[in-house]
Enzyme design. Structure first.
Site, short mmCIF file in Angstrom:
data_model
loop_
_atom_site.label_atom_id
_atom_site.label_comp_id
_atom_site.label_asym_id
_atom_site.label_seq_id
_atom_site.Cartn_x
_atom_site.Cartn_y
_atom_site.Cartn_z
N LYS A 66 15.44 -9.11 -14.21
CA LYS A 66 14.83 -7.45 -14.19
C LYS A 66 15.88 -7.13 -14.91
CE LYS A 66 11.91 -8.47 -10.62
NZ LYS A 66 11.05 -8.94 -9.33
N THR A 69 8.42 -3.80 4.38
CA THR A 69 7.84 -4.68 6.20
C THR A 69 8.28 -5.08 7.06
OG1 THR A 69 5.42 -3.81 4.68
CG2 THR A 69 5.47 -4.59 6.53
N LEU A 90 3.35 3.32 -0.28
CA LEU A 90 2.33 3.46 -1.30
C LEU A 90 1.65 1.97 -1.64
CD1 LEU A 90 4.24 1.27 -3.82
CD2 LEU A 90 5.55 2.39 -3.89
N GLU A 124 0.14 -0.09 -4.91
CA GLU A 124 0.05 -1.09 -6.78
C GLU A 124 -0.98 0.47 -6.97
OE1 GLU A 124 0.95 -4.30 -6.76
OE2 GLU A 124 1.87 -4.67 -5.29
N GLY A 170 -16.39 -7.64 -1.06
CA GLY A 170 -16.92 -7.79 -2.28
C GLY A 170 -16.30 -9.18 -1.90
N GLY A 211 -6.25 -9.15 -0.71
CA GLY A 211 -4.87 -9.78 -1.10
C GLY A 211 -4.26 -9.02 -1.71
N CYS A 233 0.79 -8.26 -0.04
CA CYS A 233 0.87 -6.75 0.67
C CYS A 233 -0.11 -7.30 2.34
CB CYS A 233 1.13 -5.52 1.18
SG CYS A 233 1.86 -5.20 0.52
N LYS A 235 -5.77 -6.37 -7.51
CA LYS A 235 -6.53 -5.24 -7.80
C LYS A 235 -6.73 -4.56 -8.99
CE LYS A 235 -4.33 -1.13 -5.63
NZ LYS A 235 -3.22 -0.95 -4.89
N1 LIG Z 1 4.72 -3.70 -3.37
C1 LIG Z 1 4.03 -2.75 -2.75
O1 LIG Z 1 2.99 -1.74 -3.07
C2 LIG Z 1 4.61 -2.28 -1.02
C3 LIG Z 1 4.35 -0.67 -0.83
C4 LIG Z 1 5.11 -0.91 0.36
C5 LIG Z 1 5.90 -1.78 1.23
N2 LIG Z 1 6.14 -2.77 0.46
C6 LIG Z 1 7.04 -4.02 1.17
O2 LIG Z 1 7.84 -3.71 0.46
C7 LIG Z 1 8.65 -4.99 0.16
C8 LIG Z 1 9.31 -5.35 -1.19
O3 LIG Z 1 7.79 -5.54 -2.19
P1 LIG Z 1 7.88 -6.22 -3.52
O4 LIG Z 1 6.10 -6.23 -3.90
O5 LIG Z 1 8.66 -5.06 -4.07
O6 LIG Z 1 8.52 -7.73 -3.83
P2 LIG Z 1 8.91 -7.74 -4.83
O7 LIG Z 1 9.17 -9.49 -5.20
O8 LIG Z 1 8.67 -7.09 -6.18
O9 LIG Z 1 10.25 -7.15 -5.49
C9 LIG Z 1 11.52 -7.78 -4.78
C10 LIG Z 1 12.85 -7.93 -5.22
O10 LIG Z 1 14.30 -7.91 -4.72
C11 LIG Z 1 14.92 -8.33 -5.12
N3 LIG Z 1 16.21 -9.66 -4.09
C12 LIG Z 1 15.63 -9.92 -3.13
N4 LIG Z 1 16.60 -10.45 -2.85
C13 LIG Z 1 17.99 -9.85 -3.36
C14 LIG Z 1 19.10 -9.39 -2.58
N5 LIG Z 1 19.65 -10.09 -1.83
N6 LIG Z 1 20.26 -8.09 -3.16
C15 LIG Z 1 18.88 -7.48 -4.05
N7 LIG Z 1 18.00 -7.83 -4.77
C16 LIG Z 1 17.60 -8.93 -3.84
C17 LIG Z 1 14.43 -9.59 -5.98
O11 LIG Z 1 14.19 -10.22 -6.73
C18 LIG Z 1 12.91 -9.14 -6.26
O12 LIG Z 1 12.69 -8.01 -7.09
C19 LIG Z 1 8.91 -5.99 0.82
O13 LIG Z 1 9.03 -5.61 2.34
C20 LIG Z 1 6.79 -5.55 0.21
O14 LIG Z 1 5.86 -5.83 2.25
C21 LIG Z 1 5.77 -3.66 -0.85
O1 LIG Z 2 -12.50 -0.96 0.47
C1 LIG Z 2 -11.67 -2.40 -0.11
C2 LIG Z 2 -10.65 -1.56 -0.31
C3 LIG Z 2 -9.65 -2.64 -0.94
N1 LIG Z 2 -9.91 -3.88 -1.04
C4 LIG Z 2 -9.08 -5.01 -1.03
O2 LIG Z 2 -7.65 -5.05 -0.57
C5 LIG Z 2 -6.99 -5.28 -0.87
C6 LIG Z 2 -5.48 -4.39 -1.28
O3 LIG Z 2 -6.21 -3.45 -2.00
P1 LIG Z 2 -4.78 -1.76 -1.52
O4 LIG Z 2 -4.51 -1.46 -0.07
O5 LIG Z 2 -5.63 -0.53 -1.77
O6 LIG Z 2 -3.86 -2.31 -2.02
P2 LIG Z 2 -2.24 -3.20 -2.04
O7 LIG Z 2 -1.41 -2.53 -3.19
O8 LIG Z 2 -1.85 -4.10 -1.42
O9 LIG Z 2 -1.69 -1.84 -0.63
C7 LIG Z 2 -1.49 -2.22 0.48
O10 LIG Z 2 -0.75 -2.67 1.29
C8 LIG Z 2 0.95 -1.58 0.96
C9 LIG Z 2 1.84 -2.62 0.45
O11 LIG Z 2 1.82 -2.80 2.21
C10 LIG Z 2 0.86 -0.41 1.71
O12 LIG Z 2 1.96 -0.11 1.26
C11 LIG Z 2 -0.30 0.36 1.16
O13 LIG Z 2 -0.78 1.49 2.08
C12 LIG Z 2 -1.83 -1.19 1.67
O14 LIG Z 2 -3.51 0.02 1.08
C13 LIG Z 2 -6.75 -5.83 -2.33
O15 LIG Z 2 -7.07 -6.79 -2.80
C14 LIG Z 2 -8.49 -4.29 -3.34
O16 LIG Z 2 -9.58 -5.04 -3.96
C15 LIG Z 2 -11.44 -4.03 -1.25
O17 LIG Z 2 -11.50 -5.68 -1.06
N2 LIG Z 2 -12.14 -3.34 -0.93
#
Ligand SMILES: NC(=O)c1ccc[n+]([C@@H]2O[C@H](COP(=O)([O-])OP(=O)(O)OC[C@H]3O[C@@H](n4cnc5c(N)ncnc54)[C@H](O)[C@@H]3O)[C@@H](O)[C@H]2O)c1
Ligand SMILES: O=c1ccn([C@@H]2O[C@H](COP(=O)(O)OP(=O)(O)O[C@H]3O[C@H](CO)[C@@H](O)[C@H](O)[C@H]3O)[C@@H](O)[C@H]2O)c(=O)[nH]1
Length: 442
Positions: free
Chosen positions: A37, A124, A156, A158, A259, A263, A266, A329
């Site tokens: 990465k 989280t 945020l 995705e 639907g 998934g 998160c 999604k």
């Molecule tokens: N993906 C999202 O949209 C989103 C949004 C809000 C909050 N979160 C939260 O953020 C956190 C990360 O989620 P993500 O989706 O980015 O996960 P991810 O798996 O995509 O990324 C995690 C990264 O951390 C790295 N890592 C693991 N251990 C490490 C260490 N000791 N030092 C440095 N790097 C290390 C991994 O190699 C990986 O690249 C989770 O707690 C998730 O719930 C995610």
């Molecule tokens: O009306 C709806 C809206 C969403 N989804 C599904 O719900 C899932 C999650 O969607 P979304 O919440 O947009 O995606 P994430 O990127 O996982 O974001 C959620 O999870 C993140 C990680 O915690 C948070 O930061 C965001 O605020 C929260 O929306 C997906 O499978 C969507 O297809 C439905 O089935 N019906």
């Protein structure tokens, strides 16, 4: 003054946050234990799909404002603020969150930090984590440096990660000391200038806001999907029901799309981790409804499979099914806990030949389920299909018309598992057409 920022963990959240911080004008160092990465990001390449992010990363890598390393010690004497954005996945065989990555990241930081700085958790986590990590940091870091912990959960989405990072709906920070609030106000000065709501609170509230938001969103989706089970039985139009509900401004239309359910990395794991945490706290009953939301959600996947089977006359063995969409999604390549991929695999396990098309998700999906037939084009996937199932609402699938598939499929049979197409249009063109949330005449 905050000048240098490190971001520990450069996955979906961390890479976006690092680029966002560079865009705000800070010098940023992204740190990850995954050398592959780091190598890609250092070249300005993104190891996953997120609209708008490659451009941002490339621009700031080229300008030298954004760097990446696998060596966390580089951050120790350099960064004023360290954001922790490592994963907290579901523990295998349990509902709880795996905290080993967060614990390791904070322990590693404690070992290398050699200047006054603030460690800010973004991952989280179960409530109580920040207080525990604050003690750990105090115990394990050098006594001659001033290091404190804050918690700043991330909201945020995705697919919309860049805009959500640069223009968040709100900012929440949990701290133990007023001066740490000031440091974070400095980091987020630009958003605050736009009057972004700013909630400065304690650790527990900050941690709980995050999981409460995801629990609420998951509940909203499962709520409408529970009504889908009713309309599938007695008739009625789930989309009209959602629209009518949504006009009530107290309810709102967002997250009422019925639907195949939610998934991703998160919502599913976060509602499970919340139940697990409250159980540990002796409050088992408090979040029991979330277990029901989880079950409603998983039943949607089962329903997509049984309805496919019903449409195919009761037997999937040897039938050719095209599955459109395996990411959880649209606008993402993320297949973590993806309803579409789960449905595709279940159809395969039930004996169908499953051809998959997804604009971005096939490579990740193939790592999990290599035996599905991944196709490069939609036309290839639907070729000779006995049934087409739409499982992720990518724009190109939402724009499909019967004419697009004419002459390609073996049988005119379509299951819209995301409720995004016009049933009248497909039925008028002579298709056997079904949607989740609608009564199927057969
Ligand atoms: N993906 C999202 O949209 C989103 C949004 C809000 C909050 N979160 C939260 O953020 C956190 C990360 O989620 P993500 O989706 O980015 O996960 P991810 O798996 O995509 O990324 C995690 C990264 O951390 C790295 N890592 C693991 N251990 C490490 C260490 N000791 N030092 C440095 N790097 C290390 C991994 O190699 C990986 O690249 C989770 O707690 C998730 O719930 C995610
Ligand atoms: O009306 C709806 C809206 C969403 N989804 C599904 O719900 C899932 C999650 O969607 P979304 O919440 O947009 O995606 P994430 O990127 O996982 O974001 C959620 O999870 C993140 C990680 O915690 C948070 O930061 C965001 O605020 C929260 O929306 C997906 O499978 C969507 O297809 C439905 O089935 N019906």
């Amino acid at each position: 003054m905050v000048k240098n920022i490190s971001v520990i963990g450069t996955g979906y959240l961390g890479a976006t946050h690092a680029a966002g911080m560079a865009e705000l004008g800070f010098d940023v160092l992204g740190v990850d234990v995954d050398p592959e990465k780091i190598e890609k990001l250092s070249r300005g390449d993104l190891p996953f799909h997120e609209p708008g992010l490659p451009e941002l990363i490339r621009r700031h890598v080229d300008s030298g404002r954004l760097r990446f390393t696998a060596d966390i010690s580089e951050a120790g004497d350099w960064a004023d603020v360290h954001f922790v954005a490592v994963g907290t996945p579901q523990l295998p065989g349990s509902n709880g969150a795996d905290m080993t990555f967060v614990d390791a990241a904070v322990t590693d930081l404690a070992r290398v930090i050699s200047k006054d700085s603030l460690v800010v958790g973004k991952s989280t986590v179960p409530v109580g984590t920040a207080r525990r990590l604050s003690r750990l940091l105090a115990e394990q870091s050098r006594q001659d440096v001033d290091v404190a912990l804050a918690w700043n959960p991330e909201f945020l989405r995705e697919g919309l990660a860049v805009q959500d990072t640069l223009r968040p709906d709100r900012l929440v920070v949990g701290t133990e000391r007023p001066e740490d609030v000031d440091t974070l106000r400095e980091v987020y000065a630009e958003a605050l200038g736009r009057e972004t709501p700013w909630i400065a609170t304690d650790f527990e509230t900050a941690e709980l806001v995050k999981v409460a938001a995801n629990a609420f969103l998951a509940t909203k989706i499962s709520f409408i999907n529970a009504f889908s089970e009713v309309t599938e039985t007695v008739g009625g139009d789930i989309r009209t029901l959602a629209d009518a509900l949504g006009h009530d401004t107290r309810i709102g239309r967002k997250f009422l799309n019925a639907g195949v359910g939610f998934g991703g990395g998160c919502l599913p794991k976060d509602i499970r981790a919340l139940q697990s945490r409250v159980s540990e706290l002796g409050l088992d009953h408090t979040m029991r409804f979330l277990s029901e939301m989880d079950q409603i959600n998983l039943r949607r996947r089962e329903r997509a499979v049984t309805l496919s089977e019903q449409m195919l006359g009761g037997d999937l063995e040897g039938r050719r099914v095209a599955v459109l969409g395996v990411t959880f999604k649209p606008l993402s390549d993320d297949v973590r806990d993806s309803p579409g991929l789960d449905v595709a695999n279940r159809l395969y396990v039930a004996g169908a030949h499953v051809a998959v098309y997804d604009p971005e998700g096939s490579a990740n999906a193939a790592k999990r389920f290599p035996r599905l037939d991944y196709c490069d084009t939609l036309a290839e996937a639907v070729g000779s299909a006995d049934l087409v199932v739409l499982t992720t609402e990518w724009d190109e699938f939402k724009a499909l018309t019967p004419a697009d598939l004419e002459g390609l499929v073996a049988q005119r049979r379509f299951l819209d598992a995301r409720n995004v197409l016009s049933s009248a249009q497909w039925k008028d063109a002579g298709w056997d057409f079904a949607q989740l949330g609608r009564f199927y005449e057969g």
